[in-house]
Scaffold this motif. Sequence first.
Motif: not given
Length: 184
Positions: A61-87
């Motif tokens: 959606m961001v790449d398509a120009g539909l927004s410029d902000s992503i807000v991600i809910s993650v558990p206290a220990g962090g995300s298991s998704d590598e891109w999310t951890r980096q982000a």
Amino acid sequence: MTKRGMQVLITSSVVFGILIIVVVAGLPLYVFPRVDERQYTDAIFVLGPSLQSRVSIARSMVDAGLSDSIVISVPAGGSSDEWTRQACDGETSYLVRCFTPSPFTTEGEARYISELSAERGWNKITVITATYHVSRARFVIEQCYSGQLEMVNDAASLPLTVWVAQYIYQTGAFFKAIGSSCST
């Protein structure tokens, strides 16, 4: 047929009938919920868990120009998704904000969505979650957030066991949500 056999048959028929009613009633809530078209939005919220499939929808959606902000809910220990951890660590070109709701529930996420949107002046948001969670998440978030809410589903393929478990869980959670309100 014996009297006992007749009772078993009647009881089984009633239980089977109730099960069919529950499954059919749940179809528009859990399997075919109302989802919205992807369009311009002030921010995209990814509800937990922050699975790669959900984060990928937000990124597209961001790449398509539909927004410029992503807000991600993650558990206290962090995300298991590598891109999310980096982000979440600020290592991407995307404008990402990660948060751990308190409590780590849909209601906690809804309160945070409302607070952050008010703080940022966001009047239109998009929320991404699992298909089976769309209807309940919409219900809960609308109790907290007064702006325009768009719901996008992550239509990842799921095994039947997950659908059965989610039918049960989401139904119970819906009843809980009906009895509560947003207390921001």
